[in-house]
Design an enzyme around this catalytic site. Structure first.
Site, PDB file in Angstrom:
ATOM      1  N   CYS A   1      93.275 -12.121  28.941  1.00 31.87           N
ATOM      2  CA  CYS A   1      93.450 -11.350  30.185  1.00 31.87           C
ATOM      3  C   CYS A   1      92.192 -11.497  31.050  1.00 31.87           C
ATOM      4  O   CYS A   1      92.292 -11.588  32.280  1.00 31.87           O
ATOM      5  CB  CYS A   1      93.733  -9.886  29.883  1.00 31.87           C
ATOM      6  SG  CYS A   1      95.437  -9.567  29.379  1.00 31.87           S
TER       7      CYS A   1
ATOM      8  N   ASP B   1      91.373 -25.675  25.529  1.00 32.96           N
ATOM      9  CA  ASP B   1      90.800 -24.871  24.445  1.00 32.96           C
ATOM     10  C   ASP B   1      89.290 -25.117  24.378  1.00 32.96           C
ATOM     11  O   ASP B   1      88.828 -26.253  24.493  1.00 32.96           O
ATOM     12  CB  ASP B   1      91.460 -25.250  23.104  1.00 32.96           C
ATOM     13  CG  ASP B   1      91.208 -24.207  22.031  1.00 32.96           C
ATOM     14  OD1 ASP B   1      92.176 -23.540  21.620  1.00 32.96           O
ATOM     15  OD2 ASP B   1      90.036 -24.053  21.608  1.00 32.96           O
TER      16      ASP B   1
ATOM     17  N   HIS C   1     100.187  -9.757  29.862  1.00 28.12           N
ATOM     18  CA  HIS C   1      99.828  -9.679  28.441  1.00 28.12           C
ATOM     19  C   HIS C   1     101.045  -9.371  27.556  1.00 28.12           C
ATOM     20  O   HIS C   1     101.694  -8.347  27.723  1.00 28.12           O
ATOM     21  CB  HIS C   1      98.752  -8.613  28.197  1.00 28.12           C
ATOM     22  CG  HIS C   1      98.338  -8.520  26.768  1.00 28.12           C
ATOM     23  ND1 HIS C   1      97.185  -9.096  26.289  1.00 28.12           N
ATOM     24  CD2 HIS C   1      98.951  -7.973  25.693  1.00 28.12           C
ATOM     25  CE1 HIS C   1      97.108  -8.898  24.984  1.00 28.12           C
ATOM     26  NE2 HIS C   1      98.171  -8.210  24.598  1.00 28.12           N
TER      27      HIS C   1
ATOM     28  N   ASN D   1     100.849 -19.360  17.075  1.00 30.25           N
ATOM     29  CA  ASN D   1     100.573 -18.580  15.870  1.00 30.25           C
ATOM     30  C   ASN D   1     100.929 -17.128  16.140  1.00 30.25           C
ATOM     31  O   ASN D   1     100.663 -16.606  17.228  1.00 30.25           O
ATOM     32  CB  ASN D   1      99.096 -18.708  15.487  1.00 30.25           C
ATOM     33  CG  ASN D   1      98.723 -20.146  15.169  1.00 30.25           C
ATOM     34  OD1 ASN D   1      99.511 -20.878  14.593  1.00 30.25           O
ATOM     35  ND2 ASN D   1      97.524 -20.553  15.558  1.00 30.25           N
TER      36      ASN D   1
ATOM     37  N   GLY E   1      98.058 -16.672  11.392  1.00 25.87           N
ATOM     38  CA  GLY E   1      96.698 -17.095  11.709  1.00 25.87           C
ATOM     39  C   GLY E   1      96.341 -16.900  13.175  1.00 25.87           C
ATOM     40  O   GLY E   1      95.499 -17.614  13.714  1.00 25.87           O
TER      41      GLY E   1
ATOM     42  N   HIS F   1      99.912 -17.294  23.243  1.00 27.24           N
ATOM     43  CA  HIS F   1      99.480 -18.608  23.746  1.00 27.24           C
ATOM     44  C   HIS F   1     100.129 -19.696  22.922  1.00 27.24           C
ATOM     45  O   HIS F   1     100.290 -19.562  21.708  1.00 27.24           O
ATOM     46  CB  HIS F   1      97.961 -18.745  23.716  1.00 27.24           C
ATOM     47  CG  HIS F   1      97.335 -18.478  22.378  1.00 27.24           C
ATOM     48  ND1 HIS F   1      97.139 -17.200  21.908  1.00 27.24           N
ATOM     49  CD2 HIS F   1      96.875 -19.298  21.410  1.00 27.24           C
ATOM     50  CE1 HIS F   1      96.585 -17.259  20.711  1.00 27.24           C
ATOM     51  NE2 HIS F   1      96.422 -18.516  20.369  1.00 27.24           N
TER      52      HIS F   1
ATOM     53  N   HIS G   1      99.610 -23.642  21.787  1.00 30.43           N
ATOM     54  CA  HIS G   1      98.672 -24.750  21.699  1.00 30.43           C
ATOM     55  C   HIS G   1      99.469 -26.028  21.955  1.00 30.43           C
ATOM     56  O   HIS G   1     100.460 -26.287  21.259  1.00 30.43           O
ATOM     57  CB  HIS G   1      98.080 -24.867  20.285  1.00 30.43           C
ATOM     58  CG  HIS G   1      97.287 -23.680  19.830  1.00 30.43           C
ATOM     59  ND1 HIS G   1      95.916 -23.692  19.746  1.00 30.43           N
ATOM     60  CD2 HIS G   1      97.675 -22.448  19.403  1.00 30.43           C
ATOM     61  CE1 HIS G   1      95.488 -22.523  19.286  1.00 30.43           C
ATOM     62  NE2 HIS G   1      96.533 -21.754  19.065  1.00 30.43           N
TER      63      HIS G   1
HETATM   64  P1  5GP Z   1      94.815 -18.691  17.694  1.00 28.12           P
HETATM   65  O1  5GP Z   1      94.060 -18.884  16.403  1.00 28.12           O
HETATM   66  O2  5GP Z   1      94.792 -17.271  18.157  1.00 28.12           O
HETATM   67  O3  5GP Z   1      96.185 -19.289  17.694  1.00 28.12           O
HETATM   68  O4  5GP Z   1      94.015 -19.570  18.765  1.00 28.12           O
HETATM   69  C1  5GP Z   1      93.051 -19.071  19.624  1.00 28.12           C
HETATM   70  C2  5GP Z   1      92.442 -20.254  20.341  1.00 28.12           C
HETATM   71  O5  5GP Z   1      91.733 -19.780  21.465  1.00 28.12           O
HETATM   72  C3  5GP Z   1      91.448 -21.053  19.485  1.00 28.12           C
HETATM   73  O6  5GP Z   1      91.892 -22.411  19.397  1.00 28.12           O
HETATM   74  C4  5GP Z   1      90.135 -20.896  20.227  1.00 28.12           C
HETATM   75  O7  5GP Z   1      89.333 -22.073  20.204  1.00 28.12           O
HETATM   76  C5  5GP Z   1      90.575 -20.547  21.640  1.00 28.12           C
HETATM   77  N1  5GP Z   1      89.654 -19.721  22.379  1.00 28.12           N
HETATM   78  C6  5GP Z   1      89.079 -18.547  21.968  1.00 28.12           C
HETATM   79  N2  5GP Z   1      88.297 -18.039  22.928  1.00 28.12           N
HETATM   80  C7  5GP Z   1      88.390 -18.885  23.990  1.00 28.12           C
HETATM   81  C8  5GP Z   1      87.800 -18.882  25.306  1.00 28.12           C
HETATM   82  O8  5GP Z   1      87.052 -17.988  25.692  1.00 28.12           O
HETATM   83  N3  5GP Z   1      88.111 -19.919  26.115  1.00 28.12           N
HETATM   84  C9  5GP Z   1      88.954 -20.933  25.729  1.00 28.12           C
HETATM   85  N4  5GP Z   1      89.186 -21.906  26.606  1.00 28.12           N
HETATM   86  N5  5GP Z   1      89.528 -20.953  24.503  1.00 28.12           N
HETATM   87  C10 5GP Z   1      89.242 -19.946  23.649  1.00 28.12           C
HETATM   88 ZN    ZN Z   2      95.742 -10.267  27.203  1.00 26.20          ZN
END
Ligand code: 5GP
Ligand code: ZN
Length: 109
Positions: free
Chosen positions: A5, A28, A44, A82, A88, A95, A97
């Protein structure tokens, strides 16, 4: 306010790939593959598990546009989201990926 957010509100900078009124795609911060994009709704939602299907329909179209912009439609890519503890999920703002730019490998343990 959650970290994504804050990205939507430009309180945290991001490398934007594509944006419209409702969705945002950005790189990322810690890429796992040559291309590693994150795609989020600006509103959100904790995870895929709670997003209204009608909003997901718009998100699907947006993700397809991101794949076009990243030029991975022909070579292919992996799209994952995820969900929760066992999934995880670290950032509790939905989000996807999108990973590619190289063969991403099998999903095996
Ligand atoms: P999750 O494990 O929740 O599926 O993935 C979270 C992703 O967010 C991770 O791949 C991590 O590298 C990415 N991430 C976390 N904080 C930030 C940020 O501040 N900026 C960007 N661009 N990516 C982020
Ligand atoms: Zn949010």
């Amino acid at each position: 306010m959650c970290i994504f957010c804050k990205i939507v509100n430009a309180e945290i900078p991001n490398k934007t790939i594509l944006e419209d009124e409702n969705f945002l795609a950005f790189y990322d911060i810690n890429p796992a593959r040559k291309i590693h994009a994150l795609i989020i709704p600006k509103e959100h939602y904790d995870s895929f598990d709670v997003i209204p299907p009608k909003i997901m329909a718009g998100m699907t179209e947006f993700i397809q546009k991101v794949a076009s912009k990243l030029e991975v439609k022909k070579s292919g890519y992996r799209l994952i989201t995820n969900i929760g503890d066992d999934g995880g999920q670290e950032v509790r703002h939905l989000h996807f990926h999108l990973m590619g730019g190289e063969p991403v490998g099998k999903l095996v343990r």
